[in-house]
Enzyme design. Structure first.
Site, PDB file in Angstrom:
ATOM      1  N   GLU A  63       0.821  -1.212   0.000  1.00  0.00           N
ATOM      2  CA  GLU A  63       0.000   0.000   0.000  1.00  0.00           C
ATOM      3  C   GLU A  63       0.860   1.270   0.000  1.00  0.00           C
ATOM      4  OE1 GLU A  63      -3.103  -0.463  -0.510  1.00  0.00           O
ATOM      5  OE2 GLU A  63      -3.116  -2.610  -0.128  1.00  0.00           O
ATOM      6  N   ASP A 122      -0.654  -1.582  -4.611  1.00  0.00           N
ATOM      7  CA  ASP A 122      -0.765  -2.784  -3.782  1.00  0.00           C
ATOM      8  C   ASP A 122       0.578  -3.232  -3.213  1.00  0.00           C
ATOM      9  OD1 ASP A 122      -3.501  -2.938  -4.120  1.00  0.00           O
ATOM     10  OD2 ASP A 122      -3.353  -4.213  -5.893  1.00  0.00           O
ATOM     11  N   TRP A 140      -2.784  -5.776  -8.038  1.00  0.00           N
ATOM     12  CA  TRP A 140      -3.580  -7.004  -8.170  1.00  0.00           C
ATOM     13  C   TRP A 140      -5.039  -6.565  -8.189  1.00  0.00           C
ATOM     14  CZ3 TRP A 140      -1.822 -12.329  -7.518  1.00  0.00           C
ATOM     15  CH2 TRP A 140      -2.871 -13.265  -7.553  1.00  0.00           C
ATOM     16  N   GLU A 141      -5.698  -6.701  -9.338  1.00  0.00           N
ATOM     17  CA  GLU A 141      -7.020  -6.125  -9.506  1.00  0.00           C
ATOM     18  C   GLU A 141      -8.106  -6.852  -8.706  1.00  0.00           C
ATOM     19  OE1 GLU A 141      -8.643  -3.422 -10.715  1.00  0.00           O
ATOM     20  OE2 GLU A 141      -6.580  -2.721 -10.688  1.00  0.00           O
TER      21      GLU A 141
END
Length: 204
Positions: A80, A95, A110-111
């Site tokens: 993050e 991410d 990472w969707e």
């Protein structure tokens, strides 16, 4: 979990062909392949009947991402991370990121959102490469086959493909922009559903 395809939209030297990038890519792909469900199965399997979008159907997406994040943090990555792209509106955190020498940054998304979210992730990483804040950006998406087992209408690889030429047309001096399509290893009747909000540490 398996990797179905790695698509390079930008791959410019010197970083694109460097051993440093290859080592980083190996960490990313190993992190994907290490994710298993059910725990101890040696692969990633969905319950055969766990499709659907209604309440109590399908499988949660965030726990899968969190397992990937945990793997990379053990390799020295950060979770993050907010990156200053000097835009009018500060974008959300990335991410996972890895800080390289000379303040170079590798960023992976990472969707877990819809296709609009996937476009935002791609544009954010492309802008970072263009501004030389990011030296490599990777977006990880499910295939259509995997997508049907996920609860939310998550963006998937097939939906993004028609726009690849747009990102390929970006002119940069150095760097990598790639999309990785992921897929489950198969279906298993006894595999429990992955509920929303499950701590990802339990599935790796």
């Amino acid at each position: 979990m398996k990797i179905e395809k790695i698509e390079y939209l930008i791959k410019r030297d010197p970083f694109g062909s460097s051993s440093e990038w290859q080592a980083i890519l190996n960490e990313i792909t190993s992190g994907i392949q290490a994710i298993e469900w059910p725990k101890g199965s040696g692969g990633f399997y969905f319950q055969t009947a766990s499709t659907g979008r209604s309440r109590g159907e399908g499988n949660g997406v965030r726990p899968i991402k969190e397992a990937f994040q945990k793997y990379l943090t053990h390799k020295g990555w950060n979770m993050e991370t907010r990156v200053d792209l000097t835009t009018r509106k500060r974008p959300g955190p990335i991410d996972v990121t890895k800080q390289l020498s000379n303040d170079r940054l590798v960023a992976v998304e990472w969707e877990t959102g819809n296709i609009s979210s996937s476009h935002r992730s791609m544009n954010k990483l492309a802008l970072g490469i263009l501004k030389e804040v990011i030296v490599a950006g990777v977006v990880i998406l499910p295939t259509r086959k995997m997508y049907r087992y996920l609860t939310d209408r998550v963006g998937n690889y097939a939906e993004l493909v028609p726009y690849f030429d747009l990102w390929k047309s970006i002119t940069v001096k150095n760097g990598v922009l790639a999309v990785i399509a992921i897929e489950h290893d198969g279906e298993m009747n006894e595999a429990p559903r992955i509920p929303k909000g499950t701590n990802g540490r339990a599935i790796i």
